[in-house]
Design a protein around this motif. Structure first.
Motif, mmCIF file in Angstrom:
data_model
loop_
_atom_site.group_PDB
_atom_site.id
_atom_site.type_symbol
_atom_site.label_atom_id
_atom_site.label_comp_id
_atom_site.label_asym_id
_atom_site.label_seq_id
_atom_site.Cartn_x
_atom_site.Cartn_y
_atom_site.Cartn_z
ATOM 1 N N PRO A 12 0.840 -1.199 0.000
ATOM 2 C CA PRO A 12 0.000 0.000 0.000
ATOM 3 C C PRO A 12 0.874 1.247 0.000
ATOM 4 C CG PRO A 12 -0.068 -1.091 2.137
ATOM 5 C CD PRO A 12 0.721 -1.963 1.229
ATOM 6 N N HIS A 13 0.390 2.299 -0.623
ATOM 7 C CA HIS A 13 1.163 3.539 -0.624
ATOM 8 C C HIS A 13 0.353 4.712 -0.087
ATOM 9 C CE1 HIS A 13 -0.889 4.522 -4.411
ATOM 10 N NE2 HIS A 13 -0.652 3.279 -4.735
ATOM 11 N N GLU A 14 -0.927 4.471 0.191
ATOM 12 C CA GLU A 14 -1.746 5.501 0.822
ATOM 13 C C GLU A 14 -2.943 4.823 1.474
ATOM 14 O OE1 GLU A 14 -4.479 6.918 -2.894
ATOM 15 O OE2 GLU A 14 -2.568 7.914 -2.608
ATOM 16 N N SER A 15 -3.564 5.526 2.382
ATOM 17 C CA SER A 15 -4.722 4.980 3.073
ATOM 18 C C SER A 15 -5.549 6.134 3.609
ATOM 19 C CB SER A 15 -4.265 4.076 4.219
ATOM 20 O OG SER A 15 -5.379 3.498 4.857
ATOM 21 N N ALA A 16 -6.799 5.876 3.857
ATOM 22 C CA ALA A 16 -7.689 6.903 4.392
ATOM 23 C C ALA A 16 -7.395 7.149 5.868
ATOM 24 C CB ALA A 16 -9.137 6.466 4.220
ATOM 25 N N ALA A 17 -7.647 8.367 6.301
ATOM 26 C CA ALA A 17 -7.462 8.716 7.704
ATOM 27 C C ALA A 17 -8.541 8.055 8.548
ATOM 28 C CB ALA A 17 -7.500 10.224 7.887
ATOM 29 N N THR A 18 -8.146 7.607 9.714
ATOM 30 C CA THR A 18 -9.086 7.062 10.694
ATOM 31 C C THR A 18 -8.860 7.803 12.001
ATOM 32 O OG1 THR A 18 -7.569 5.363 11.514
ATOM 33 C CG2 THR A 18 -8.954 4.772 9.614
ATOM 34 N N SER A 19 -9.700 7.533 12.975
ATOM 35 C CA SER A 19 -9.523 8.209 14.273
ATOM 36 C C SER A 19 -8.196 7.824 14.910
ATOM 37 C CB SER A 19 -10.680 7.873 15.208
ATOM 38 O OG SER A 19 -10.750 6.482 15.429
ATOM 39 N N ALA A 20 -7.705 6.607 14.617
ATOM 40 C CA ALA A 20 -6.439 6.151 15.206
ATOM 41 C C ALA A 20 -5.235 6.527 14.356
ATOM 42 C CB ALA A 20 -6.476 4.642 15.396
ATOM 43 N N ALA A 21 -5.442 6.848 13.085
ATOM 44 C CA ALA A 21 -4.320 7.117 12.175
ATOM 45 C C ALA A 21 -4.571 8.431 11.432
ATOM 46 C CB ALA A 21 -4.157 5.962 11.202
ATOM 47 N N GLN A 22 -4.049 9.500 11.983
ATOM 48 C CA GLN A 22 -4.267 10.821 11.392
ATOM 49 C C GLN A 22 -3.115 11.270 10.495
ATOM 50 O OE1 GLN A 22 -7.054 12.839 11.665
ATOM 51 N NE2 GLN A 22 -7.971 11.001 12.545
ATOM 52 N N PHE A 52 10.468 -2.570 -7.341
ATOM 53 C CA PHE A 52 10.748 -2.876 -8.738
ATOM 54 C C PHE A 52 10.449 -1.670 -9.607
ATOM 55 C CE2 PHE A 52 9.788 -6.913 -6.733
ATOM 56 C CZ PHE A 52 10.807 -7.721 -7.209
ATOM 57 N N ALA A 53 11.321 -1.435 -10.589
ATOM 58 C CA ALA A 53 11.080 -0.382 -11.572
ATOM 59 C C ALA A 53 10.038 -0.880 -12.568
ATOM 60 C CB ALA A 53 12.373 -0.031 -12.291
ATOM 61 N N LEU A 54 9.131 -0.013 -12.946
ATOM 62 C CA LEU A 54 8.112 -0.354 -13.924
ATOM 63 C C LEU A 54 8.410 0.362 -15.234
ATOM 64 C CD1 LEU A 54 4.968 0.029 -11.648
ATOM 65 C CD2 LEU A 54 6.095 -2.088 -12.308
ATOM 66 N N THR A 55 8.276 -0.338 -16.339
ATOM 67 C CA THR A 55 8.521 0.257 -17.642
ATOM 68 C C THR A 55 7.519 1.374 -17.892
ATOM 69 O OG1 THR A 55 9.312 -1.865 -18.467
ATOM 70 C CG2 THR A 55 8.705 -0.221 -20.111
ATOM 71 N N GLY A 56 8.014 2.537 -18.272
ATOM 72 C CA GLY A 56 7.160 3.658 -18.611
ATOM 73 C C GLY A 56 6.594 4.418 -17.429
ATOM 74 N N LYS A 60 9.503 3.554 -8.408
ATOM 75 C CA LYS A 60 9.450 2.101 -8.247
ATOM 76 C C LYS A 60 8.182 1.709 -7.511
ATOM 77 C CE LYS A 60 14.418 1.344 -8.187
ATOM 78 N NZ LYS A 60 15.507 0.666 -7.520
ATOM 79 N N GLN A 61 7.761 0.466 -7.724
ATOM 80 C CA GLN A 61 6.611 -0.097 -7.024
ATOM 81 C C GLN A 61 7.109 -1.054 -5.954
ATOM 82 O OE1 GLN A 61 3.042 0.175 -7.129
ATOM 83 N NE2 GLN A 61 3.384 -1.056 -5.306
ATOM 84 N N ALA A 62 6.703 -0.819 -4.733
ATOM 85 C CA ALA A 62 7.062 -1.726 -3.642
ATOM 86 C C ALA A 62 6.079 -2.892 -3.625
ATOM 87 C CB ALA A 62 7.027 -0.984 -2.309
#
Length: 88
Positions: A12-22, A52-56, A60-62
């Motif tokens: 994951p590279h992003e996530s929505a905010a929650t009350s526990a994770a601001q 990994f590097a992605l073509t184009g 990089k994508q983890a």
């Protein structure tokens, strides 16, 4: 002798905010924790992450890499695209 099958999934590279994770860091940690726990519930063991590097695409994508014990016979019947495994 143990045999393993492996699985790589996008980290994951992003996530929505929650009350526990601001903060962005806390949201990312929560998203990774959720993904790790979901895979563990299916019997997968976390090994490591790689990028990994992605073509184009810039950057990089983890990916998160998991493994679990398996019988090679599963591959022959269920996933022939993996090839065959023959004792040498």
């Amino acid at each position: 002798m143990s045999h393993f099958e492996y699985k790589a999934i996008p980290a994951p590279h992003e996530s929505a905010a929650t009350s526990a994770a601001q903060t962005p860091e806390a949201r990312l940690a929560e998203a990774v924790t959720t993904r790790l726990n979901a895979m563990a519930a299916e019997g997968w063991t976390y090994l490591r992450s790689d990028a990994f590097a992605l073509t184009g695409v810039d950057g990089k994508q983890a990916v998160l890499i998991f493994r679990r014990e398996s019988d090679f016979g599963v591959f022959a019947g269920d996933a022939p695209e993996y090839g065959t495994f023959v004792a040498e």
